[in-house]
Design an enzyme around this catalytic site. Structure first.
Site, short mmCIF file in Angstrom:
data_model
loop_
_atom_site.label_atom_id
_atom_site.label_comp_id
_atom_site.label_asym_id
_atom_site.label_seq_id
_atom_site.Cartn_x
_atom_site.Cartn_y
_atom_site.Cartn_z
N ARG A 59 0.85 -1.18 0.00
CA ARG A 59 0.00 0.00 0.00
C ARG A 59 0.89 1.24 0.00
O ARG A 59 2.11 1.15 0.16
CB ARG A 59 -1.04 0.01 1.13
CG ARG A 59 -0.68 -0.59 2.44
CD ARG A 59 0.39 0.13 3.19
NE ARG A 59 0.10 1.55 3.29
CZ ARG A 59 0.99 2.48 3.51
NH1 ARG A 59 2.27 2.18 3.65
NH2 ARG A 59 0.67 3.74 3.59
N GLY A 60 0.23 2.40 -0.16
CA GLY A 60 0.99 3.64 -0.34
C GLY A 60 1.08 3.89 -1.84
O GLY A 60 1.38 2.96 -2.61
N ALA A 61 0.83 5.14 -2.24
CA ALA A 61 0.65 5.44 -3.66
C ALA A 61 1.82 5.00 -4.55
O ALA A 61 1.63 4.24 -5.51
CB ALA A 61 0.36 6.94 -3.83
N ASP A 249 -1.97 10.81 -2.31
CA ASP A 249 -2.27 9.81 -3.35
C ASP A 249 -2.54 10.46 -4.69
O ASP A 249 -2.48 9.80 -5.73
CB ASP A 249 -3.47 8.96 -2.93
CG ASP A 249 -3.11 8.14 -1.71
OD1 ASP A 249 -3.20 8.67 -0.58
OD2 ASP A 249 -2.69 6.98 -1.89
O1 MRU Z 1 -4.62 3.12 1.93
P1 MRU Z 1 -3.15 3.39 1.87
O2 MRU Z 1 -2.39 2.88 3.05
O3 MRU Z 1 -2.56 2.94 0.55
O4 MRU Z 1 -3.04 4.98 1.89
C1 MRU Z 1 -1.77 5.57 1.82
C2 MRU Z 1 -1.79 7.03 1.95
O5 MRU Z 1 -2.83 7.66 1.99
C3 MRU Z 1 -0.45 7.72 1.92
O6 MRU Z 1 -0.47 8.86 2.72
C4 MRU Z 1 -0.16 8.13 0.48
O7 MRU Z 1 -0.28 7.03 -0.37
C5 MRU Z 1 1.20 8.71 0.33
S1 MRU Z 1 2.43 7.41 0.36
C6 MRU Z 1 3.93 8.06 0.02
#
Ligand code: MRU
Length: 358
Positions: A59-61, A249
């Site tokens: 997870r994470g963009a 994201d």
């Molecule tokens: O649902 P997730 O854990 O994928 O959400 C992640 C986020 O909202 C982060 O803040 C975002 O992706 C930035 S990651 C560098």
């Protein structure tokens, strides 16, 4: 703007690696098991990668974009013998399937678009096409590492010594190839030997702050204190937070910032208490083709994420909403947006357009 000093950034922080290519498979650090267990899920085909994205094992963009890029190479695994047109159609179908895993972070679509662009540019298909997909995924992963290191150095240049920094969700090394986005300035400051302190919001309902951010910062030896989401405004009211820094994201053309649910509340509280609110992201997260935050699809996830904790029901029987992201209007981004090309100061929409035009 002067270019930041990257000489301190040769060694990434001590976080476990999020994505590891074995040569024939993708090993993904299973983030659903952190912090209790550091284990990897081996993905040998595109469907396994898609499932890992859907279930938040990765997870994470930026990390889901990179996983999808590798996933596309894996998805084409047994298609080497197809005719060029059939191969191209299969590639498109596999990209569509991976893109549908999560709708909000633009990095997922961006990374797949990079793959299609590389293939179309080279005019390849079959085994050579698949080799190029693997090569491109590796390139995107090493670029992500370099980009995060660079934006970290820019970010560190605007954070004062001794700052008490609030962050929300996990925009850390675990969410990218290395360094993180919101955490990259922190790792840079640590490498410079500069003092600072971090408060990590726990980030209900999936607890990326409690499980991931607190874990990776503590492992790296950074002074981090965990709070529940509802405590952030109170600490701000007591003068205990100097600035906020979060990842994102997707940033839309007007500078609206789509990020983990709860970011908007933090930004409103920060504005109320005149605390600078910063966003850190690679330019792959900037989506100038989408006008404003209200145009971005917000993922709605399963009610069990809200009603259950550790497999145990904690909530009464009642209807549940579970939007996974919210939109922080550009006007609340009072610090600026930190990117690998420099810092976009308010008004951030116009500044980002200018940064990317040059
Ligand atoms: O649902 P997730 O854990 O994928 O959400 C992640 C986020 O909202 C982060 O803040 C975002 O992706 C930035 S990651 C560098």
């Amino acid at each position: 703007m002067t270019h930041p000093d990257l000489t301190l950034l040769r060694t990434p922080p001590k976080a476990p690696t999020t994505l590891r290519w074995t040569g024939t498979a993708l090993d993904l650090l299973d983030q659903t098991r952190l912090p209790q267990e550091v284990t990897y899920r081996r993905c040998e085909d595109g469907e396994a990668v898609r499932e890992a994205i859907v279930t938040l094992q990765v997870r994470g963009a930026p990390a889901i974009g990179l996983a999808a890029a590798w996933g596309l190479a894996l998805a084409m695994g047994e298609k080497d013998d197809l005719e060029p047109n059939a191969w191209r159609s299969a590639l498109e179908a596999a990209a569509d399937r991976l893109r549908s895993a999560r709708p909000t972070a633009v990095n997922l679509a961006w990374a797949l678009a990079q793959q299609l662009k590389a293939i179309d540019g080279a005019g390849l298909s079959g085994a050579p096409g698949r080799a190029l997909l693997t090569e491109t995924a590796a390139r995107l992963q090493s670029e992500d590492e370099r980009v995060c290191a660079t934006l970290g150095a820019y970010g560190a240049s605007v954070i004062p010594d001794g700052a008490r920094i609030l962050t929300h969700c996990n925009a850390g090394a675990l969410a990218v190839a290395a360094w993180g986005t919101a955490t990259a300035p922190m790792y840079h400051m640590q490498a410079e030997g500069r003092p600072f302190k971090v408060f990590a919001d726990e980030t209900r309902p999936v607890l990326q702050g409690a499980r991931l951010t607190a874990f990776e910062l503590a492992q790296a030896g950074i002074d981090v204190t965990l709070i529940t989401d509802s405590m952030a405004a109170h600490l701000m009211s007591r003068g205990e937070i100097d600035l906020v820094i979060v990842g994102t994201d997707r940033v839309t053309a007007n500078g609206d910032v789509v990020n983990k649910i709860g970011t908007l509340s933090v930004a409103i509280a920060a504005k109320h208490f005149s605390i600078p609110f910063w966003v850190a992201c690679p330019l792959s997260t900037y989506d100038p083709a989408t006008a404003e935050g209200s145009d971005v699809p917000i993922e709605e996830r399963a009610p069990e994420e809200v009603t259950h904790l550790g497999g145990q029901r904690i909530a009464a029987q009642a209807p549940v909403r579970n939007p996974a992201f919210d939109v922080t209007p550009a006007a609340l981004v009072t610090g600026g947006i930190i990117t690998e090309a420099g810092i976009a100061r308010p008004p951030v929409g116009a500044a980002l357009a200018e940064l990317t035009a040059s």
